[in-house]
Design a protein around this motif. Structure first.
Motif, PDB file in Angstrom:
ATOM      1  N   THR A  87       0.852  -1.192   0.000  1.00 36.95           N
ATOM      2  CA  THR A  87       0.000   0.000   0.000  1.00 36.95           C
ATOM      3  C   THR A  87       0.884   1.237   0.000  1.00 36.95           C
ATOM      4  OG1 THR A  87      -0.151   0.128   2.426  1.00 36.95           O
ATOM      5  CG2 THR A  87      -1.847  -1.149   1.271  1.00 36.95           C
ATOM      6  N   ARG A  88       0.370   2.277  -0.642  1.00 37.24           N
ATOM      7  CA  ARG A  88       1.098   3.549  -0.683  1.00 37.24           C
ATOM      8  C   ARG A  88       0.117   4.699  -0.636  1.00 37.24           C
ATOM      9  NH1 ARG A  88       2.464   7.586  -4.232  1.00 37.24           N
ATOM     10  NH2 ARG A  88       4.509   8.562  -3.897  1.00 37.24           N
ATOM     11  N   ASP A  89       0.366   5.653   0.284  1.00 39.59           N
ATOM     12  CA  ASP A  89      -0.343   6.923   0.355  1.00 39.59           C
ATOM     13  C   ASP A  89       0.635   8.017  -0.037  1.00 39.59           C
ATOM     14  OD1 ASP A  89      -3.154   7.208   1.325  1.00 39.59           O
ATOM     15  OD2 ASP A  89      -2.426   5.785   2.816  1.00 39.59           O
ATOM     16  N   GLY A  90       0.245   8.875  -0.984  1.00 38.33           N
ATOM     17  CA  GLY A  90       1.152   9.924  -1.409  1.00 38.33           C
ATOM     18  C   GLY A  90       0.472  11.270  -1.543  1.00 38.33           C
ATOM     19  N   PHE A  91       1.162  12.332  -1.118  1.00 34.36           N
ATOM     20  CA  PHE A  91       0.678  13.701  -1.249  1.00 34.36           C
ATOM     21  C   PHE A  91       1.757  14.527  -1.947  1.00 34.36           C
ATOM     22  CE2 PHE A  91      -1.098  11.789   2.487  1.00 34.36           C
ATOM     23  CZ  PHE A  91      -2.426  12.210   2.549  1.00 34.36           C
ATOM     24  N   SER A  92       1.345  15.520  -2.718  1.00 33.62           N
ATOM     25  CA  SER A  92       2.350  16.383  -3.335  1.00 33.62           C
ATOM     26  C   SER A  92       1.776  17.760  -3.634  1.00 33.62           C
ATOM     27  CB  SER A  92       2.885  15.758  -4.626  1.00 33.62           C
ATOM     28  OG  SER A  92       1.901  15.745  -5.627  1.00 33.62           O
ATOM     29  N   ASP A  93       2.678  18.735  -3.680  1.00 36.42           N
ATOM     30  CA  ASP A  93       2.368  20.077  -4.149  1.00 36.42           C
ATOM     31  C   ASP A  93       2.629  20.056  -5.650  1.00 36.42           C
ATOM     32  OD1 ASP A  93       2.261  22.722  -4.844  1.00 36.42           O
ATOM     33  OD2 ASP A  93       3.474  23.437  -3.174  1.00 36.42           O
ATOM     34  N   SER A  94       1.600  19.829  -6.441  1.00 34.76           N
ATOM     35  CA  SER A  94       1.782  19.537  -7.864  1.00 34.76           C
ATOM     36  C   SER A  94       2.444  20.656  -8.639  1.00 34.76           C
ATOM     37  CB  SER A  94       0.431  19.217  -8.510  1.00 34.76           C
ATOM     38  OG  SER A  94      -0.151  18.096  -7.898  1.00 34.76           O
ATOM     39  N   ASP A  95       2.270  21.909  -8.191  1.00 32.90           N
ATOM     40  CA  ASP A  95       2.865  23.003  -8.956  1.00 32.90           C
ATOM     41  C   ASP A  95       4.297  23.292  -8.520  1.00 32.90           C
ATOM     42  OD1 ASP A  95       2.700  25.421  -6.883  1.00 32.90           O
ATOM     43  OD2 ASP A  95       0.817  24.313  -6.770  1.00 32.90           O
ATOM     44  N   ASN A  96       4.730  22.751  -7.371  1.00 28.04           N
ATOM     45  CA  ASN A  96       6.115  22.897  -6.898  1.00 28.04           C
ATOM     46  C   ASN A  96       6.550  24.352  -6.749  1.00 28.04           C
ATOM     47  OD1 ASN A  96       6.714  19.975  -6.999  1.00 28.04           O
ATOM     48  ND2 ASN A  96       6.505  20.263  -9.204  1.00 28.04           N
ATOM     49  N   THR A  97       5.609  25.219  -6.364  1.00 30.46           N
ATOM     50  CA  THR A  97       5.920  26.631  -6.144  1.00 30.46           C
ATOM     51  C   THR A  97       5.248  27.066  -4.839  1.00 30.46           C
ATOM     52  OG1 THR A  97       3.961  27.641  -7.180  1.00 30.46           O
ATOM     53  CG2 THR A  97       5.763  26.941  -8.653  1.00 30.46           C
ATOM     54  N   PRO A  98       5.604  28.243  -4.312  1.00 33.43           N
ATOM     55  CA  PRO A  98       4.900  28.763  -3.133  1.00 33.43           C
ATOM     56  C   PRO A  98       3.528  29.325  -3.468  1.00 33.43           C
ATOM     57  CG  PRO A  98       6.579  30.310  -3.840  1.00 33.43           C
ATOM     58  CD  PRO A  98       6.765  29.079  -4.674  1.00 33.43           C
ATOM     59  N   LEU A  99       3.163  29.342  -4.753  1.00 33.94           N
ATOM     60  CA  LEU A  99       1.834  29.779  -5.159  1.00 33.94           C
ATOM     61  C   LEU A  99       0.825  28.671  -4.863  1.00 33.94           C
ATOM     62  CD1 LEU A  99       2.762  31.292  -8.644  1.00 33.94           C
ATOM     63  CD2 LEU A  99       2.661  32.470  -6.434  1.00 33.94           C
ATOM     64  N   GLU A 100      -0.379  29.053  -4.519  1.00 34.35           N
ATOM     65  CA  GLU A 100      -1.421  28.062  -4.233  1.00 34.35           C
ATOM     66  C   GLU A 100      -2.124  27.715  -5.539  1.00 34.35           C
ATOM     67  OE1 GLU A 100      -2.222  25.493  -2.599  1.00 34.35           O
ATOM     68  OE2 GLU A 100      -2.519  26.547  -0.700  1.00 34.35           O
ATOM     69  N   LEU A 101      -1.489  26.812  -6.331  1.00 36.32           N
ATOM     70  CA  LEU A 101      -2.024  26.466  -7.632  1.00 36.32           C
ATOM     71  C   LEU A 101      -2.652  25.076  -7.643  1.00 36.32           C
ATOM     72  CD1 LEU A 101       0.852  27.820  -9.920  1.00 36.32           C
ATOM     73  CD2 LEU A 101      -1.259  28.980  -9.224  1.00 36.32           C
ATOM     74  N   GLN A 102      -1.883  24.054  -7.254  1.00 35.70           N
ATOM     75  CA  GLN A 102      -2.391  22.682  -7.329  1.00 35.70           C
ATOM     76  C   GLN A 102      -1.837  21.850  -6.185  1.00 35.70           C
ATOM     77  OE1 GLN A 102      -2.090  20.619 -11.143  1.00 35.70           O
ATOM     78  NE2 GLN A 102      -1.813  22.556 -12.186  1.00 35.70           N
ATOM     79  N   ARG A 103      -2.598  20.833  -5.850  1.00 37.20           N
ATOM     80  CA  ARG A 103      -2.147  19.779  -4.940  1.00 37.20           C
ATOM     81  C   ARG A 103      -2.696  18.453  -5.451  1.00 37.20           C
ATOM     82  NH1 ARG A 103      -2.622  22.225   1.234  1.00 37.20           N
ATOM     83  NH2 ARG A 103      -1.930  24.348   0.736  1.00 37.20           N
ATOM     84  N   SER A 104      -2.058  17.377  -5.056  1.00 39.36           N
ATOM     85  CA  SER A 104      -2.520  16.069  -5.527  1.00 39.36           C
ATOM     86  C   SER A 104      -2.357  15.014  -4.442  1.00 39.36           C
ATOM     87  CB  SER A 104      -1.750  15.645  -6.780  1.00 39.36           C
ATOM     88  OG  SER A 104      -0.376  15.497  -6.502  1.00 39.36           O
ATOM     89  N   TYR A 105      -3.071  13.929  -4.655  1.00 34.82           N
ATOM     90  CA  TYR A 105      -3.078  12.811  -3.709  1.00 34.82           C
ATOM     91  C   TYR A 105      -3.188  11.527  -4.512  1.00 34.82           C
ATOM     92  CZ  TYR A 105      -5.112   9.301  -0.605  1.00 34.82           C
ATOM     93  OH  TYR A 105      -5.380   8.147   0.080  1.00 34.82           O
TER      94      TYR A 105
END
Length: 748
Positions: free
Chosen positions: A337-355
């Motif tokens: 099993t794997r749970d993963g989170f990421s800041d998809s835009d990789n910037t300090p701007l609040e653009l995208q997140r993913s799971y």
């Protein structure tokens, strides 16, 4: 068969020269007078390379006798060189790599230009990964830590007959140390920069004399992150990796032996390869004016990046001696099993997140019956069954801000896979010098998928850091892609290998092999038009090889030439769609690869051990179109034209007892591309060379050692991966920086 180019001319010259040099040496030896008794005594004391036993053809034999390209890494070397994750073994192998996108997880395995960059949970790699002969289907489950290993066998080229489907590129078998009936084991403690700490060990002994033995092995590693987050001045990339293995070896009677292995792992990573996003506009900014000068050790984002992995499994290996025949049964179960989170835009701007979430369960059964390897006509036949149940959930979302409207999409699917195969391989020795091996395997596989993609274009609600969650989506979701499908594929793989013994110390072989990677489904859907079933891909391979031993066992020299005809290639096409990075699986392209490999291992003088490996590779897509785009002429992914490895260890005995051991290894690779479609300068890595060094003090008695090491000795900055992103950006991942540390190891 081979195109006449400068590369192939050089290969042919080097290969022929190596064979001629060996024959000249043999003739010189034959012409020399017999040594005197004193010379024989001195010769007997001369250091020689150890004969390494492998099971690459499902039976024990020395690696130099196997008519195939195979590299072997011993367990002591893996431990002493401070290798941490399974993917790191490829640093010693020509024409091979296995970079990861997080610390010890999700490797991208490549051999001779064959591999896959698609990180979808349902994507199978053309490089088969095995643990104690058990196939691991989920690529994300192959980044396990290395500890208490007997050896690792790396087989290059199609291995479909004995190792099954999904081995067109090759097969890698990680073999753990087995229980012993005498007390044995080791303990290792290590510390290094970035607060790295390692504790590992193993202990083995008899529980019932000559009948039941057990072995317990464990490993813990933790370290801080390699990257500083400019947004909060905190480290990113810290990891904790804990694993354990318990084995029981039972001699049930004189003809029946059983080995039960139970293993588990928990892994936590806060972005081992944290990604820095940089703008692609001329001034280095993205479309919103955000700009960062990408550099190793620096990232800049505002959301969490982490992965939690849990693995557990068991396998039971039974070996019966039925007169001269041997029957082997391997029953195995694996859960991941794997749970993963990421800041998809990789910037300090609040653009995208993913799971993302993955849960896979597989079990397999293999039966093999083999005749004695030393028989004039020897054979192995078998049956293999495999079953996997896979669930995946991946969400990507954006919260409304001055730059973009909010959105939410979620792809969920259940996939079932079931396959079974019949196989056999036989070798007949026509004379003492000439033998012919032929193998055939028939595989039938069924895969079914139930997939649904949902999306919205309305507002989302913010709730802490978890605004990607479905419950926080205020507007109704719309289903924009579905797939409820089942497919069955069946086919044959086969090989034919004549081999000829030139002398007692040299053999040549020619190998013709045909293999395939199984079909599947594209999990990177964005709408109904991208729903796709991917057909199997096929590879026809030709290989000419030489294996030889010189100077009374002090030098092993092996070489191979190969040519690949690649059809219906499964491609990982990565693009930015609606400002999201999308990885889509498709096939239909054709390509070719050819090249050569040279491997030398030597003890030129007492106490000095040398190894050298060179890989030369040419790859090209001969027919590759996608939509209106024609990518014919592009190179294969992660296929540098030159890769080389050189290493040395020198042991200096000390008058006070013990010894000092100096060691180093260097790995160089030429330019390589990360994607088959986009091979622009931004999406490739330039050539680089990495060096490692170590100094070991071996205490008197040769059971305890203190080692100081430095990896990436020169502090080389190099690209490990690059991703195309939205908003005129690219995500850059650097390889590991310079690391150093010290360890203490005791054997008992």
């Amino acid at each position: 068969m081979f195109k006449r180019t400068a590369l192939s001319t050089a290969i042919a010259w080097a290969f022929g020269g190596l064979a001629g040099l060996h024959l000249a040496a043999v003739q010189a030896d034959e012409a020399s007078p017999a040594p005197s008794a004193g010379e024989q005594t001195e010769e007997a004391r001369s250091p020689t390379l150890a004969k390494v036993t492998v099971t690459a053809q499902k039976r024990e034999e020395t690696v130099q006798e196997v008519p195939a390209s195979i590299s072997v890494l011993g367990g002591d070397r893996l431990r002493d060189d401070a290798l941490q994750s399974a993917n790191e073994v490829t640093r010693y192998i020509p024409n091979a790599s296995a970079g990861t996108t997080e610390g010890h997880g999700r490797p991208r395995w490549w051999i001779r230009g064959l591999g896959t960059g698609d990180q979808g949970a349902n994507t199978v790699s053309p490089v088969g990964i095995y643990v104690d002969d058990v196939y691991i289907a989920n690529i994300s489950a192959t980044g396990f830590p290395l500890f208490d290993q007997e050896r690792v066998e790396v087989l290059r080229g199609p291995q479909g007959t004995l190792w099954g489907k999904n081995t067109t590129g090759g097969a890698i078998n990680f073999i753990s140390r087995k229980p012993t009936f005498d007390p044995s084991g080791y303990f290792k403690l290590g510390v290094g920069n970035y607060a790295d700490r390692v504790v590992e060990g193993a202990v083995s002994d008899a529980l019932v004399d000559d009948r039941l033995a057990a072995r317990v092995a464990f490993r813990h590693q933790g370290r801080d992150g390699y990257s500083e987050n400019l947004a909060d001045n905190d480290d990113r990339g810290a990891l904790e990796d804990d694993a354990a293995r318990v084995q029981f070896l039972a001699r049930i009677n004189d003809d029946l032996e059983a080995n039960l292995s139970l293993h588990a792992r928990h892994y936590h990573d806060s972005a081992g390869y944290s990604t820095v996003s940089y703008g692609l506009r001329p001034d280095g900014s993205n479309q919103f004016g955000y700009r960062i000068d990408p550099s190793q050790g620096k990232v800049n984002y505002n959301a969490k990046y982490l992965a939690d992995v849990d693995q557990a499994g068991a396998n039971l290996n039974l070996v019966w001696q039925l007169g001269e025949l041997e029957l082997t049964s391997i029953t195995a179960f694996e859960h991941f099993t794997r749970d993963g989170f990421s800041d998809s835009d990789n910037t300090p701007l609040e653009l995208q997140r993913s799971y993302s979430y993955t849960d896979s369960q597989q079990w397999s059964q293999e039966l093999r019956l083999a005749s004695p390897r030393e028989d004039r006509f020897n054979w192995v036949v078998g049956f293999h069954y495999f079953n996997e149940d896979l669930q995946s959930d991946a969400a990507n979302a954006a919260l409304a801000n001055p730059y973009i409207p909010s959105f939410y999409n979620d792809v969920r699917y259940d996939q079932g896979s079931e396959s079974y195969a019949l196989f056999g391989s036989a070798t007949y020795h026509f004379t003492d010098d000439f033998a012919l091996t032929a193998g055939l395997r028939w595989t039938r596989e069924r895969k079914d998928i139930d997939l649904e993609r949902r999306q919205n274009q309305g507002p989302a609600r913010f709730d802490g850091e978890d605004w990607w969650k479905l419950g926080n989506v205020a507007s109704p979701l719309v289903v924009n892609a579905v797939q409820d499908e089942s497919n069955t594929w069946s086919d044959y793989t086969y090989d034919l290998t004549p081999e000829y013994r030139l002398s007692d110390n040299a053999r040549v072989y020619f190998r013709y092999a045909y293999g395939f990677r199984s079909g599947g489904y594209n999990a990177g859907v964005t709408n109904q038009a991208t729903v796709a079933t991917v057909d199997p891909e096929y590879l026809t391979a030709y290989e000419l090889g030489l294996k030889s031993e010189w100077f009374d066992g002090r030098l092993n020299a092996n070489a191979a030439l190969f040519y690949y005809d690649y059809e219906d290639i499964q491609l990982n096409i990565v693009t930015a769609v609606n400002n999201q990075t999308v990885s889509r699986l498709a096939n239909g392209a054709e390509g070719e690869a050819y090249g050569a490999e040279f491997e030398l291992e030597a003890i030129p003088v007492e106490n000095l051990h040398l190894n050298f490996a060179l890989g030369l590779l040419h790859t090209e897509f001969t027919d590759y179109t996608s939509g209106s785009n024609d990518y014919s002429g592009n190179k294969f992914v992660r296929a540098p034209s030159v890769s080389a490895v050189i290493g040395a260890d020198y042991r200096i005995p000390l008058e006070v007892g013990g010894a000092l051991i100096l060691g180093t290894d260097w790995n160089t690779r030429s330019r390589q591309y990360f994607f088959s479609n986009d091979q622009s300068q931004a999406m490739r890595s330039g050539g680089y060379t990495l060096g490692n060094a170590r100094v070991t003090y071996e205490l008197p008695g040769e059971t305890s050692r203190v080692t100081a090491y430095v990896n990436n000795l020169t502090g080389k900055d190099y690209r490990n991966h690059t991703l195309p992103g939205g908003y005129q950006t690219a995500g850059l991942m650097y390889g590991d920086p310079r690391t150093f540390g010290v360890s203490v190891t005791t054997d008992f």
